[in-house]
Design a protein around this motif. Sequence first.
Motif: not given
Length: 390
Positions: A110, A136, A138, A177, A208-209, A238, A241, A248
Amino acid sequence: MQSWQDVLSERLRQQRSQQLERHLCAFETIDATHLVEPSTGQVLINFCGNDYLGLRTHPALTKAFSNNNTTFLAGAGAARLVSGNHPLHEQLEQALADFLQRDSALLFSTGYVANLAVIQALTKRGDSIIQDRLCHASLVDGARLADGRLLRYRHLDTDHCLQQLQKASGLVLLATDGVFSMDGDVAPVNKLATLANHHRGLLLVDDAHGIGVLGATGRGLLEQANLGQSDVPLLTGTFGKSMGLAGAFVAGDHELITYLRNFARGWIYSTAPPLPLVQAQLRALQLIQDEPQRRAQLHQNINHFTQLAVAANLPLLTSNTAIQPLLVGDAQKALSMQTELHKRGFYIAAIRPPTVPKGTARLRITLNAEHTEDMITTLIHALTEINHAN
Ligand SMILES: *Cc1c(COP(=O)(O)O)cnc(C)c1O
């Protein structure tokens, strides 16, 4: 002395009294934008998923899982370094490296674990980890787990970042991020790359996004900002998403990835991803390249939404991405707005502290390539009504 049961109930009671208790809702999926609540049969339009391109329900991905090729056993059977490594894992890592224009990539179960593992592996006592305050969980938790010292800077504030860099010692890891997950705004990555370079820091961007969504060919924020491997040595992403799956990866130069294979405990001591998943991940990576019309439609939907929201004077945070948060402030109010939207056939989960800072509870609205203009228009009407009523 209090029993452990009493201690835990007291903590839960406090969580409840602040309107912060978490509840789990179960949904069945009809398609990329519709959910059914099994308990009531109510159909809801989903405006809070991270499946930005609508790949979660793409027939090619569901097929990738049900392929009856018998060489694909259900599980990998061991960690990669033991006997769990398969040529398909390596094929996927090569495909990721090629797509992201990096030397190498490494798969993780992940994104949460990838960030924990990378930060812990890279920083030791005497080293420094510098992060945007709104990173984030994480990335924050990775820093907590690591022996390096955490220095945070105000959101997007590169002057404050510079001050923290000047205080840093040892190996300096600057982590951010790419697209901020609860805000939808983007990190000033060009400036951060210059700062990191001047201060001999290692820049890590968690996109991620952004991957699949941003950049002319979907390579993410770094493609949009025209930054390569030498500017941003570490990139995490990842499959959960825009690629509509789970799992990931981390991408970087040969030396960094070799280092992680030797020191990233969250990778070393964990079972390799199951091959049916890896096969679907390969397919998803191909789909974000082969179906650019999904990305174009998503951006059209984002424009449609923001134009209507601005015209309606809704208190949106500034964002050009698929994440379009409506700032509410109070946690209880955010929950009651969620309930009102639910009655009108929309599902948008209220986001409350500690996921976001105190006093900034919000409705985190997300757009997807398969939302229609009509769905977006009716959502704006509902939000306008509810926002006035509250
Ligand atoms: C979702 C998310 C993660 C975690 O990824 P998973 O694969 O869902 O564990 C990491 N970083 C950011 C910025 C995220 O939004």
